[in-house]
Design an enzyme around this catalytic site. Structure first.
Site, PDB file in Angstrom:
ATOM      1  CB  SER A  66       7.587  88.090   5.609  1.00 47.57           C
ATOM      2  OG  SER A  66       7.508  89.443   5.989  1.00 47.57           O
ATOM      3  CD  GLU A  67       7.152  84.055  -1.201  1.00 40.77           C
ATOM      4  OE1 GLU A  67       6.581  83.375  -2.063  1.00 40.77           O
ATOM      5  OE2 GLU A  67       7.930  84.997  -1.469  1.00 40.77           O
ATOM      6  CB  CYS A  68       8.531  81.473   5.160  1.00 36.51           C
ATOM      7  SG  CYS A  68       9.740  80.209   5.649  1.00 36.51           S
ATOM      8  CD  GLN A  84       4.903  83.622  13.973  1.00 41.81           C
ATOM      9  OE1 GLN A  84       5.337  84.208  12.998  1.00 41.81           O
ATOM     10  NE2 GLN A  84       5.106  84.030  15.208  1.00 41.81           N
ATOM     11  CD  GLU A 105      11.220  82.622   1.141  1.00 37.96           C
ATOM     12  OE1 GLU A 105      11.476  81.887   2.107  1.00 37.96           O
ATOM     13  OE2 GLU A 105      10.176  82.534   0.470  1.00 37.96           O
ATOM     14  N   GLY A 106      12.900  85.495   3.462  1.00 40.27           N
ATOM     15  CA  GLY A 106      14.157  85.634   4.174  1.00 40.27           C
ATOM     16  C   GLY A 106      14.358  86.995   4.799  1.00 40.27           C
ATOM     17  NE  ARG A 107      15.583  88.512   9.711  1.00 41.64           N
ATOM     18  CZ  ARG A 107      16.129  87.323  10.001  1.00 41.64           C
ATOM     19  NH1 ARG A 107      15.346  86.296  10.301  1.00 41.64           N
ATOM     20  NH2 ARG A 107      17.433  87.171  10.017  1.00 41.64           N
ATOM     21  CB  THR A 127      18.355  83.837  11.899  1.00 37.77           C
ATOM     22  OG1 THR A 127      17.647  84.260  10.735  1.00 37.77           O
ATOM     23  CG2 THR A 127      17.808  84.593  13.097  1.00 37.77           C
ATOM     24  CG  ASP A 139      13.576  92.528   9.252  1.00 39.80           C
ATOM     25  OD1 ASP A 139      13.206  92.577   8.059  1.00 39.80           O
ATOM     26  OD2 ASP A 139      12.831  92.206  10.188  1.00 39.80           O
ATOM     27  NE  ARG A 141      10.685  90.986   7.929  1.00 37.63           N
ATOM     28  CZ  ARG A 141      10.213  90.286   8.952  1.00 37.63           C
ATOM     29  NH1 ARG A 141       9.199  89.449   8.780  1.00 37.63           N
ATOM     30  NH2 ARG A 141      10.767  90.414  10.146  1.00 37.63           N
TER      31      ARG A 141
END
Length: 213
Positions: A66-68, A84, A105-107, A127, A139, A141
């Site tokens: 997942s994008e961060c 990772q 982004e951001g779960r 978080t 979450d 996602r």
């Protein structure tokens, strides 16, 4: 019972040389897609995939990542996403497989909301609590697009590179065959210790895996 998987198709593929700040370099075949259910611009990187592997000779290693932006691009130490990603590229290139770069982004809550969650974490929430306080799920996602991408690429049985069992479970429900779940490394720093502890605590409620990402 598997869920119905809408069909996606390959839009473009292009060869891209990759080089990381520590000097590691490799080459990826980069794929874009049409027909992804959320309409976002997700990417697949084929790494170390030979013609024989594409014909089914080997079980590929797949990392849904997942994008961060803060961690992957700017090296933020508040999470372990950048390390990772770097680990995944090399491990996949060594054995052959795919890195799926998912725009979640951001779960799944988005970049601005993730930074809002950071502010709440600075005030004492973890978080997951911060996401909930903002009106989101812990979450959000969804890995339907990951399954669509793998189907479009013609990937058969594969191993998942992740510590998060939800990825494996979702992909299985979508009709894909996961042969095993391969754990990632743990990248601890003083700045992300609380973040990793929160992930470990959440994971412990459902599984004996050490960290969830």
């Amino acid at each position: 019972m598997s869920e119905s998987l809408p069909v996606a198709t390959i839009r473009t593929q292009v060869t891209v040389p990759l080089r990381f700040p520590d000097g590691y370099a490799t080459t990826a075949r980069l794929f874009t897609f049409d027909g992804l259910v959320d309409g976002r611009e997700h990417l697949a990187f084929a790494l170390g995939v030979t013609d024989a592997a594409e014909r089914g000779g080997d079980v590929p290693l797949v990392r849904p990542h997942s994008e961060c932006l803060t961690g992957d691009v700017f090296g933020s130490q508040r999470c372990d996403c950048g390390p990772q990603l770097r680990e995944a590229v090399q491990r996949i290139a060594d054995v052959g497989g795919y890195l799926l770069y998912l725009r979640q982004e951001g779960r799944g809550i988005g970049l601005y909301a993730k930074l809002d969650a950071y502010a709440l974490q600075d005030a004492g929430l973890d978080t997951f609590e911060a996401n909930v306080a903002l009106g989101h799920a812990e979450d959000e996602r969804d890995y339907t697009v990951a399954a669509q991408m793998l189907a479009a690429l013609g990937v058969g049985p594969f191993a998942v590179l992740s510590n998060n069992p939800e990825k494996t479970e979702q992909l299985g429900r979508l009709g894909l065959t996961v042969t095993e779940q391969v754990p990632t490394g743990v990248f601890l720093s003083p700045a992300n210790a609380d973040y990793l502890a929160a992930k470990a605590s959440r994971a412990a409620r459902a599984t004996d895996l050490p960290f969830v990402r």
